[in-house]
Motif scaffolding. Structure first.
Motif, PDB file in Angstrom:
ATOM      1  N   ALA A 118       3.319  64.989  -0.153  1.00  0.00           N
ATOM      2  CA  ALA A 118       2.147  64.254   0.533  1.00  0.00           C
ATOM      3  C   ALA A 118       1.239  64.939   0.058  1.00  0.00           C
ATOM      4  N   GLY A 119       0.888  65.777  -0.788  1.00  0.00           N
ATOM      5  CA  GLY A 119      -0.121  66.443  -1.535  1.00  0.00           C
ATOM      6  C   GLY A 119      -0.179  65.484  -2.327  1.00  0.00           C
ATOM      7  N   ILE A 120       0.107  64.610  -3.224  1.00  0.00           N
ATOM      8  CA  ILE A 120       0.234  63.408  -4.083  1.00  0.00           C
ATOM      9  C   ILE A 120      -0.787  62.466  -3.174  1.00  0.00           C
ATOM     10  N   GLY A 121       0.106  62.035  -1.852  1.00  0.00           N
ATOM     11  CA  GLY A 121      -0.824  61.526  -0.961  1.00  0.00           C
ATOM     12  C   GLY A 121      -1.863  61.026  -0.697  1.00  0.00           C
ATOM     13  N   ILE A 122      -2.746  62.195  -1.004  1.00  0.00           N
ATOM     14  CA  ILE A 122      -4.023  62.176  -1.061  1.00  0.00           C
ATOM     15  C   ILE A 122      -5.087  62.676  -2.204  1.00  0.00           C
ATOM     16  N   LEU A 123      -3.947  63.356  -3.139  1.00  0.00           N
ATOM     17  CA  LEU A 123      -4.981  63.135  -4.319  1.00  0.00           C
ATOM     18  C   LEU A 123      -4.577  61.106  -5.037  1.00  0.00           C
ATOM     19  N   GLU A 124      -3.782  61.346  -5.085  1.00  0.00           N
ATOM     20  CA  GLU A 124      -3.516  59.734  -5.698  1.00  0.00           C
ATOM     21  C   GLU A 124      -4.650  59.040  -4.889  1.00  0.00           C
ATOM     22  N   GLN A 125      -5.515  58.986  -3.709  1.00  0.00           N
ATOM     23  CA  GLN A 125      -6.287  58.045  -3.138  1.00  0.00           C
ATOM     24  C   GLN A 125      -7.300  58.386  -3.298  1.00  0.00           C
ATOM     25  N   VAL A 136     -13.624  64.685  -5.302  1.00  0.00           N
ATOM     26  CA  VAL A 136     -12.354  64.732  -5.711  1.00  0.00           C
ATOM     27  C   VAL A 136     -12.280  65.312  -6.492  1.00  0.00           C
ATOM     28  N   GLY A 137     -13.534  66.254  -7.504  1.00  0.00           N
ATOM     29  CA  GLY A 137     -13.759  67.391  -7.941  1.00  0.00           C
ATOM     30  C   GLY A 137     -14.123  68.381  -6.927  1.00  0.00           C
ATOM     31  N   LEU A 138     -13.752  68.555  -5.993  1.00  0.00           N
ATOM     32  CA  LEU A 138     -13.690  69.707  -4.723  1.00  0.00           C
ATOM     33  C   LEU A 138     -12.659  70.186  -4.659  1.00  0.00           C
ATOM     34  N   LEU A 139     -11.394  68.821  -4.799  1.00  0.00           N
ATOM     35  CA  LEU A 139      -9.933  68.413  -4.649  1.00  0.00           C
ATOM     36  C   LEU A 139      -9.610  69.440  -5.604  1.00  0.00           C
ATOM     37  N   SER A 140     -10.252  68.939  -6.745  1.00  0.00           N
ATOM     38  CA  SER A 140      -9.196  69.720  -8.039  1.00  0.00           C
ATOM     39  C   SER A 140      -9.935  71.659  -7.293  1.00  0.00           C
ATOM     40  N   LEU A 141     -10.546  72.026  -6.945  1.00  0.00           N
ATOM     41  CA  LEU A 141     -11.323  73.374  -7.565  1.00  0.00           C
ATOM     42  C   LEU A 141     -10.508  74.009  -6.427  1.00  0.00           C
ATOM     43  N   PHE A 142      -9.960  73.444  -4.874  1.00  0.00           N
ATOM     44  CA  PHE A 142      -9.417  73.843  -4.024  1.00  0.00           C
ATOM     45  C   PHE A 142      -7.593  73.779  -4.575  1.00  0.00           C
ATOM     46  N   ASN A 143      -7.389  72.907  -5.210  1.00  0.00           N
ATOM     47  CA  ASN A 143      -5.702  72.102  -5.565  1.00  0.00           C
ATOM     48  C   ASN A 143      -5.280  73.989  -7.049  1.00  0.00           C
ATOM     49  N   MET A 144      -6.801  74.410  -7.345  1.00  0.00           N
ATOM     50  CA  MET A 144      -6.255  75.497  -8.235  1.00  0.00           C
ATOM     51  C   MET A 144      -6.580  76.689  -7.590  1.00  0.00           C
ATOM     52  N   GLY A 145      -7.529  77.046  -6.879  1.00  0.00           N
ATOM     53  CA  GLY A 145      -7.844  77.784  -6.211  1.00  0.00           C
ATOM     54  C   GLY A 145      -6.763  78.117  -5.345  1.00  0.00           C
ATOM     55  N   LEU A 169      -8.015  71.475   2.411  1.00  0.00           N
ATOM     56  CA  LEU A 169      -6.723  73.015   2.864  1.00  0.00           C
ATOM     57  C   LEU A 169      -5.218  72.370   2.713  1.00  0.00           C
ATOM     58  N   ILE A 170      -5.330  70.744   2.582  1.00  0.00           N
ATOM     59  CA  ILE A 170      -3.887  70.535   2.386  1.00  0.00           C
ATOM     60  C   ILE A 170      -4.263  70.502   1.000  1.00  0.00           C
ATOM     61  N   ILE A 171      -4.540  69.951   0.033  1.00  0.00           N
ATOM     62  CA  ILE A 171      -4.479  70.434  -1.315  1.00  0.00           C
ATOM     63  C   ILE A 171      -4.761  71.733  -1.616  1.00  0.00           C
ATOM     64  N   SER A 172      -5.312  72.631  -1.006  1.00  0.00           N
ATOM     65  CA  SER A 172      -4.909  74.496  -1.776  1.00  0.00           C
ATOM     66  C   SER A 172      -3.129  74.548  -1.316  1.00  0.00           C
ATOM     67  N   PHE A 173      -2.502  73.762  -0.103  1.00  0.00           N
ATOM     68  CA  PHE A 173      -1.067  73.969  -0.021  1.00  0.00           C
ATOM     69  C   PHE A 173       0.294  73.407  -0.957  1.00  0.00           C
TER      70      PHE A 173
END
Lengths: 468, 41
Positions: free
Chosen positions: A267-274, A300-309, A358-362
């Motif tokens: 589910a997460g890759i679904g967003i990250l990829e696109q 994309v940068g913001l998602l990376s931050l939430f992915n890490m955080g 939020l989805i990427i943080s999960f």
């Protein structure tokens, strides 16, 4: 397979009084390096141009690496547990760095297959061994806060991309003065990417060897000062027993958790990829979009931050609320967020950004919490090997996620002309996947005692298939 | 069998280790926040 004595587990048993806060930076030194795997998009266009190839042919390099990550983690997990973190980190560094050097040679000599073998296969093995190398050690050093400990290390994997992306741009512009990273159409030369690989390989060698040098394992029976395991609040799923890796994969709990991880990652890759085209498509107006290219890069940068955080914050939270409840949040709240994204996500940019972040943080939290979940269910005995086997779910999700999203979008229209509605089928498939994961998580119960090792089993890793 | 020798991890080594991983991470965070800020610009 024996290891040289300077790498052996016996050589790195900490003496009494050793400060355990030296272990997280050792783990980070490895994970910050191998996290580069998430920064491959930085030089993708340069490689396509250099090899006069397609995006798909270049994208395969990353796919091979992720598949090899899962396979290596599964195959070498028991070896990692048996020989300890120094041997694992050292071996991981050798493979990861060799991958870069062979890849560099492949670019310099115009041989794409060398990139597949180098970065993809050899580097991928380094990824798999490196990813699991510090996990069981951290769990043993931090029995009081396993979620915090693994969260710190696995946060490093997310952080690795944050470092490698801007560093790679700067290095490529250093090796190719004609390349301007601020100009979206500017593409670095093959020579610049080849030199980038060489430089990164050497830098990563130093960092990873530093981690291997300072890492230590606790002595048998060690526990943090003032910490009494019997005073820990009893939770139904947290065991004090030990389950071997061989037995763990025979339990339904292992496979239920495999499904949980697979669904959460897919589910997460679904967003990250696109991510970048997705935000522009959601706010498309005629031929253009309300979201400019630079802003999409910022997204994309913001998602990376939430992915890490998310890796650090949610995994740490799981120490307080428990592993099963936190996965109910990742999967249950994740479903609601996906439905909102599909239905009202295009109504305002800020809403879209908050929902996706939020989805990427999960997504990140799911990765970081799973070692502690395994510790709860199977004990610390062979948790590294069990974690390695579970990571095959990541490999499978790495193939399934992009296939689902790209497959659906291909039926909806042409890239550059898609709108929010075209994403709905893919997003609702993700909701269904999260629902499957949610149910799988609900079904997880304590492991039956028949799978437990005899009570003499110590927390020290013992070769699978050995005398007991 | 003799008792295991006591050890003391130098604070300087812990600080060095955290600095070595913290500095690149801070660089990456700064660069990413700078990039992400263009979303709100």
């Amino acid at each position: 397979m024996a290891v040289p004595s300077f790498l052996a587990r016996e050589r790195i048993i900490a003496r009494p009084g050793f400060n355990r806060w030296l272990i997280p930076p050792a783990a980070l030194a490895v994970h910050l390096c191998i996290g580069q795997a998430y920064a491959t998009s930085v030089y993708k266009a340069a490689l396509v141009s250099h090899f006069e190839s397609s995006l798909t042919a270049i994208g395969i390099i990353f796919s091979i690496a992720i598949v090899m990550l899962g396979l290596a983690a599964a195959l070498f997990g028991t070896w990692v547990d048996r020989n300890g973190p120094r041997a694992a980190m050292f071996t991981s560094a050798c493979f990861w760095v060799t991958g870069f050097l062979v890849g560099s040679l492949g670019i310099a000599t115009d041989q794409l297959w060398l990139l597949y073998v180098g970065y993809g296969v050899i580097g991928g093995i380094g990824l798999g061994i490196g990813y699991i190398s510090p996990v069981s050690t951290l769990i043993k050093w931090f029995p009081d806060r396993p979620g915090l400990a693994t969260g710190m290390a696995i946060m490093g994997f997310g952080g690795g991309a944050l470092i490698a992306s801007p560093l790679s741009r700067q290095l490529m512009s250093f090796y190719d003065p004609a390349y301007d990273p601020k100009v979206p159409t500017s593409i670095a030369s093959g020579h610049a990417v080849s030199m980038l690989f060489l430089t990164l390989g050497l830098v990563y060698l130093v960092f990873m060897m530093f981690g291997a040098f300072i890492v230590r394992v606790p002595a048998d029976g060690w526990k943090p000062a003032g910490w009494d395991p019997s005073m820990v609040k009893h939770r139904e799923l947290v065991t004090t027993a030990s389950v071997s890796a061989g037995n763990a994969i025979r339990t339904p709990q292992f496979w239920l958790l495999w499904v949980v991880l697979f669904c959460n990652v897919t589910a997460g890759i679904g967003i990250l990829e696109q991510a970048s085209p997705m935000i522009q498509d959601f706010f498309r107006q005629g031929d253009g979009s309300l979201v400019a290219g630079a802003a999409a890069t910022g997204f994309v940068g913001l998602l990376s931050l939430f992915n890490m955080g998310g890796r650090f914050a949610w995994s740490t939270t799981s120490d307080f609320i428990g592993r099963k409840p936190i996965y109910m949040v990742y999967l249950g709240v994740g479903m609601i967020l996906y439905v909102l994204l599909a239905t009202v996500g295009s109504s305002a940019t800020w809403l879209f950004v908050i929902l996706a972040a939020l989805i990427i943080s999960f997504y990140g939290g799911g990765f970081a919490t799973v070692p502690a979940y395994l510790r709860d269910l199977f004990g610390t005995y062979q948790v590294g090997a069990i974690h390695g086997r579970l990571l095959t779910a990541w490999s499978a999700a790495g193939v399934a996620g992009p296939l689902i999203v790209n497959g659906v979008l291909d039926t909806q229209g042409t890239p550059g002309e898609l709108v929010a509605g075209n994403y709905r089928p893919a997003l609702f498939i993700m909701v269904g996947l999260l629902a499957v994961g949610f149910v799988a998580n609900l079904l997880i119960k304590p492991v039956a005692s028949r799978w437990h090792e005899p009570s003499t089993a110590s927390s020290t890793a013992v070769p699978e298939g050995a005398s007991r | 069998m003799s008792e295991p020798q006591q050890t003391h991890t130098p604070v300087g080594l812990i600080a060095l280790a955290w600095t070595l991983v913290g500095v690149p991470l801070a660089y990456g965070l700064y660069q990413t926040i700078k990039t992400a800020s263009s979303l709100f610009g």
